[in-house]
Design a protein around this motif. Structure first.
Motif, PDB file in Angstrom:
ATOM      1  N   GLY A  44       0.813  -1.211   0.000  1.00 40.28           N
ATOM      2  CA  GLY A  44       0.000   0.000   0.000  1.00 40.28           C
ATOM      3  C   GLY A  44       0.843   1.256   0.000  1.00 40.28           C
ATOM      4  O   GLY A  44       2.043   1.234   0.272  1.00 40.28           O
ATOM      5  N   ASN A  71       4.908  -0.301  -1.009  1.00 37.67           N
ATOM      6  CA  ASN A  71       4.480  -0.719  -2.349  1.00 37.67           C
ATOM      7  C   ASN A  71       5.193  -1.962  -2.859  1.00 37.67           C
ATOM      8  O   ASN A  71       5.747  -1.992  -3.944  1.00 37.67           O
ATOM      9  N   GLU A 254      -4.089  -8.381  -2.794  1.00 38.48           N
ATOM     10  CA  GLU A 254      -4.047  -7.010  -3.303  1.00 38.48           C
ATOM     11  C   GLU A 254      -4.401  -6.048  -2.179  1.00 38.48           C
ATOM     12  O   GLU A 254      -4.954  -6.433  -1.148  1.00 38.48           O
ATOM     13  N   THR A 255      -4.064  -4.783  -2.402  1.00 34.49           N
ATOM     14  CA  THR A 255      -4.285  -3.771  -1.380  1.00 34.49           C
ATOM     15  C   THR A 255      -4.836  -2.507  -2.012  1.00 34.49           C
ATOM     16  O   THR A 255      -4.577  -2.215  -3.182  1.00 34.49           O
ATOM     17  N   VAL A 256      -5.606  -1.762  -1.224  1.00 36.49           N
ATOM     18  CA  VAL A 256      -6.165  -0.500  -1.698  1.00 36.49           C
ATOM     19  C   VAL A 256      -6.240   0.455  -0.504  1.00 36.49           C
ATOM     20  O   VAL A 256      -6.461   0.034   0.632  1.00 36.49           O
ATOM     21  N   LEU A 258      -8.343   3.566   0.963  1.00 35.49           N
ATOM     22  CA  LEU A 258      -9.644   4.196   0.766  1.00 35.49           C
ATOM     23  C   LEU A 258      -9.792   5.428   1.660  1.00 35.49           C
ATOM     24  O   LEU A 258      -9.408   5.396   2.838  1.00 35.49           O
ATOM     25  N   ARG A 324      -7.469   7.955   5.764  1.00 27.57           N
ATOM     26  CA  ARG A 324      -7.371   6.888   4.776  1.00 27.57           C
ATOM     27  C   ARG A 324      -7.075   5.581   5.506  1.00 27.57           C
ATOM     28  O   ARG A 324      -6.271   5.543   6.437  1.00 27.57           O
ATOM     29  N   VAL A 326      -5.917   1.547   4.857  1.00 27.08           N
ATOM     30  CA  VAL A 326      -5.371   0.550   3.939  1.00 27.08           C
ATOM     31  C   VAL A 326      -6.122  -0.759   4.163  1.00 27.08           C
ATOM     32  O   VAL A 326      -6.252  -1.223   5.300  1.00 27.08           O
ATOM     33  N   GLN A 335     -14.104  -4.582  -3.119  1.00 22.87           N
ATOM     34  CA  GLN A 335     -13.705  -3.243  -2.702  1.00 22.87           C
ATOM     35  C   GLN A 335     -14.896  -2.302  -2.612  1.00 22.87           C
ATOM     36  O   GLN A 335     -14.920  -1.404  -1.759  1.00 22.87           O
TER      37      GLN A 335
END
Length: 344
Positions: A44, A71, A254-256, A258, A324, A326, A335
């Motif tokens: 992330g 990352n 996977e990561t996001v 928000l 935010r 993660v 998501q």
């Protein structure tokens, strides 16, 4: 001829949310002036772990003592990221006396240990020990995340997942490489469950390795530092599902990051995070959020459906308060459902 002692490095590994960062922070806070440096790696683009560590406010916990490798997975980017970062620490006018390396929750420790054989660093550093942090309640529940049925369904539906059980393999590889196992969150287990978890962990260990029970990562630094394992010279005693790491594929995850609006109360935010954690395939949620009317920054951490939060430090003048979180999950996790839940 003067022989310069190698600088010892401790690799702290463990599955998502096991308590690695909390443990590292505890070691920093109780280092008694020992000059430490920390390399922290996470998925992330939000530096949660570095910011959490740098908020200690104690000697040895300054921004320049903490190097972040974001990352990506440290075990997959050894040449590009890890070795140069380590060389930069060693090249300082006052090199650290001990280096702590916190891997991401998805990293395999053995490829990282192998990196210490690189000519550029081999004569200057040694792996003092590999410490595997284990989430006791998760193992007691028979899983490494809170909803194994949802993970199984996600894995069956995703053709990109090529391991029978990627989470179990990552978890087991971390134990197989360990010189010390920290059974964390032991206060959340009864005596029978604690004994059962210890037995399960010990069944995975290929050799005699000490298992230490902790609460909130509180461990005496003398137990953690100074193991003298020289792990880079002991690779044959550390078997792995993934050989030399060539088939270690993080496409399973996977990561996001928000955005999250300010919370009315800490409890309000915790409820939103708990709802978000119900989405299939979600493994970990962490980050910082503003609470209306509060001068302190709120730290939020979710492992499966367990959510904790606390205020760690005041917001700094001019610091962005844009919240935010993660979110880390299996590839293809929902998501939209997570974002909807966090929006309340």
């Amino acid at each position: 001829m003067t022989i310069v002692a190698k600088i010892p490095c401790t690799i702290v590994t463990g599955f998502l949310g096991a308590g690695k960062t909390t443990l590292v922070r505890h070691v920093i806070e109780h280092a008694k002036g020992r000059r430490l440096a920390i390399l922290v790696n996470e998925f992330g683009d939000v530096g949660f772990d570095k910011s959490f560590l740098a908020a200690c406010g104690v000697e040895g916990c300054t921004e320049d003592a903490i190097v972040e490798l974001p990352n990506g997975c440290i075990c997959c980017t050894v040449a590009d990221d890890f070795v140069p970062a380590l060389e930069s620490l060693l090249g300082r006018a006052e090199p650290p006396e001990h280096i702590l390396i916190e891997t991401s929750g998805l990293a395999l420790p053995k490829p990282l240990v192998q990196a210490f054989q690189w000519p550029a660093i081999r004569s200057r550093v040694t792996v003092d020990g590999v410490v595997a942090v284990v989430d006791g309640p998760a193992v007691a529940a028979g899983a490494f995340a809170e909803d194994p049925a949802a993970l199984a369904a996600q894995r069956a539906a995703d053709s990109a997942v090529d391991h029978d059980n990627p989470l179990e393999e990552v978890f087991e590889d971390q134990l197989l490489c360990a010189d010390l196992v920290v059974l964390n969150k032991s206060d959340m287990l009864g005596s029978e469950a604690r004994a059962r978890v210890r037995a399960e962990v010990e069944a995975h260990l290929p050799r005699a390795v000490k298992v230490v029970e902790t609460e909130n990562g509180a461990i005496d630094p003398l137990v953690l530092l100074g193991l003298g394992a020289a792990a880079e010279d002991d690779l044959d005693a550390r078997p792995s599902h993934h050989g030399d790491g060539e088939d270690h594929d993080h496409d399973d995850f996977e990561t996001v990051a928000l955005p999250v609006r300010p919370a009315v109360t800490a409890g309000d935010l915790a409820a939103r995070v708990e709802k978000a954690a119900e989405a299939a395939g979600v493994l970990r949620i962490k980050g910082f959020v503003e609470v209306e009317g509060k001068a302190m920054r709120l730290v939020v951490q979710g492992v499966g459906r367990r959510v904790t939060h606390h205020f760690d430090r005041p917001w700094r003048p001019g610091e962005s308060r844009d919240g935010r979180l993660v979110v880390i999950g299996l590839k293809g996790f929902d998501q939209d459902a997570v974002a909807t839940a966090l929006a309340g």
